[in-house]
Design a protein around this motif. Sequence first.
Motif, PDB file in Angstrom:
ATOM      1  N   GLU A 118       0.812  -1.219   0.000  1.00 11.46           N
ATOM      2  CA  GLU A 118       0.000   0.000   0.000  1.00 11.46           C
ATOM      3  C   GLU A 118       0.843   1.265   0.000  1.00 11.46           C
ATOM      4  OE1 GLU A 118      -3.533   2.101   2.659  1.00 11.46           O
ATOM      5  OE2 GLU A 118      -3.408  -0.080   2.493  1.00 11.46           O
ATOM      6  N   TYR A 119       1.962   1.229   0.722  1.00 12.97           N
ATOM      7  CA  TYR A 119       2.772   2.442   0.856  1.00 12.97           C
ATOM      8  C   TYR A 119       4.072   2.372   0.062  1.00 12.97           C
ATOM      9  CZ  TYR A 119      -0.605   3.811   4.324  1.00 12.97           C
ATOM     10  OH  TYR A 119      -1.778   4.162   4.947  1.00 12.97           O
TER      11      TYR A 119
ATOM     12  N   CYS B  10       6.788   0.640   0.032  1.00 16.56           N
ATOM     13  CA  CYS B  10       7.990   0.724   0.856  1.00 16.56           C
ATOM     14  C   CYS B  10       8.478  -0.670   1.192  1.00 16.56           C
ATOM     15  CB  CYS B  10       7.712   1.509   2.131  1.00 16.56           C
ATOM     16  SG  CYS B  10       6.584   0.656   3.273  1.00 16.56           S
TER      17      CYS B  10
ATOM     18  N   LEU C 147       6.340   7.331   7.787  1.00 13.55           N
ATOM     19  CA  LEU C 147       6.035   5.912   7.598  1.00 13.55           C
ATOM     20  C   LEU C 147       5.674   5.251   8.924  1.00 13.55           C
ATOM     21  CD1 LEU C 147       8.512   4.344   4.988  1.00 13.55           C
ATOM     22  CD2 LEU C 147       6.014   4.442   4.892  1.00 13.55           C
TER      23      LEU C 147
ATOM     24  N   LYS D 259       2.173   6.100   9.567  1.00 12.80           N
ATOM     25  CA  LYS D 259       1.319   5.314   8.669  1.00 12.80           C
ATOM     26  C   LYS D 259       1.188   3.877   9.183  1.00 12.80           C
ATOM     27  CE  LYS D 259       1.953   7.727   4.241  1.00 12.80           C
ATOM     28  NZ  LYS D 259       2.653   8.956   4.664  1.00 12.80           N
TER      29      LYS D 259
END
Length: 350
Positions: free
Chosen positions: A51-52, A54, A276, A279
């Motif tokens: 989703e991110y 990363c 992050l 998040k």
Amino acid sequence: MKKFNIIVLTTILFSSMVLSSCSKGEKKETFNLFNWTYYTPDSVLEKFEKEYNCIVKTDYFDSNEVMYSKLRAGAKGYDLTIPSSDYTSIMIKQGMVQKIDHSKFPNSIYINPDALVKAKDYDPDMTWSVPYCLAANGIAVNKTKVKDYERSYDIFKRKDLAGHMTMMDDMRLTIGSALKYLGYSLNSTDDKELREAADLVKNEWLPNLLKFDAEGFGKSFASGDFWVCDGYAEIVYGEVPEDRQEETIDFFVPDTGSGAYLDSMVILKDAKHYDLAMKFIDFSHRPEIYAEFLDALRFPPYINMEAAKYTTRKPMYGPETLAKVELKMDVGEALQKYDALWQEIRFAAE
């Protein structure tokens, strides 16, 4: 947090030398998580990465002491870790963590207010930490061996069960159980109260115990050697086959209360990926995501009760059990009082 073999999770390890590239040739951000060895399901980490866009790089610890000592010794590079309440308190006091940005935490609406009441002594407003897991210390009884019993600490006074009972090899929790039985705080520093609790353990409970045991009692409970064990439910449930748990285990917290740990997510002072980290905190508390954690470890949906709608496995015990617990907190220099009494108790056990 505590060791147990409740579930074997396969962990994805990433080499620190290799970072995948985005479609535009940019390197993905790496979120560095310092976590308990079994705490976050792979499925959650994978979904967060996707989703991110990363990479989650995880390092592990198996005790608060290991985590804290490594950070105090100057370990760098970690963004977020998950200490228990007493160490969360210490880390806040020592300036080791950053404030939580609530504007980036919309899922805070799912945090049970009662969990924050339990954290009232060190962070009642989630200024520095976000609750992740509350778990109880209690009593597990093997129902196939003990048919008639009172669900209280008085069970440890029973001479007919002598040689088949254990209590935690943990001075704060065992003396704490006696303090709760006597109507005192688990974190008492009062000399009279501590003396009374230590005498209760030494004179009334200890004569009927086989030993103090903090880790191995789960295996002996499962084999039928130990019938009554004071400790964390996950240690027992982790050893008894799931198809035998219902008929074998009665886990309860006495009405007088018991100790508990509240593990919370904190963003470290030197975190290089604060956004992050925020998040990840918010993502972890989406009810459907938090439910994956609950299903993996079978904890009750106490911290995030909305997640109960998405769980698929029965928890080890219900959320109502956690209403009776008190967090083990840092008692400062009074820890020396506990240690002196514990040495007296241990000497009597030899």
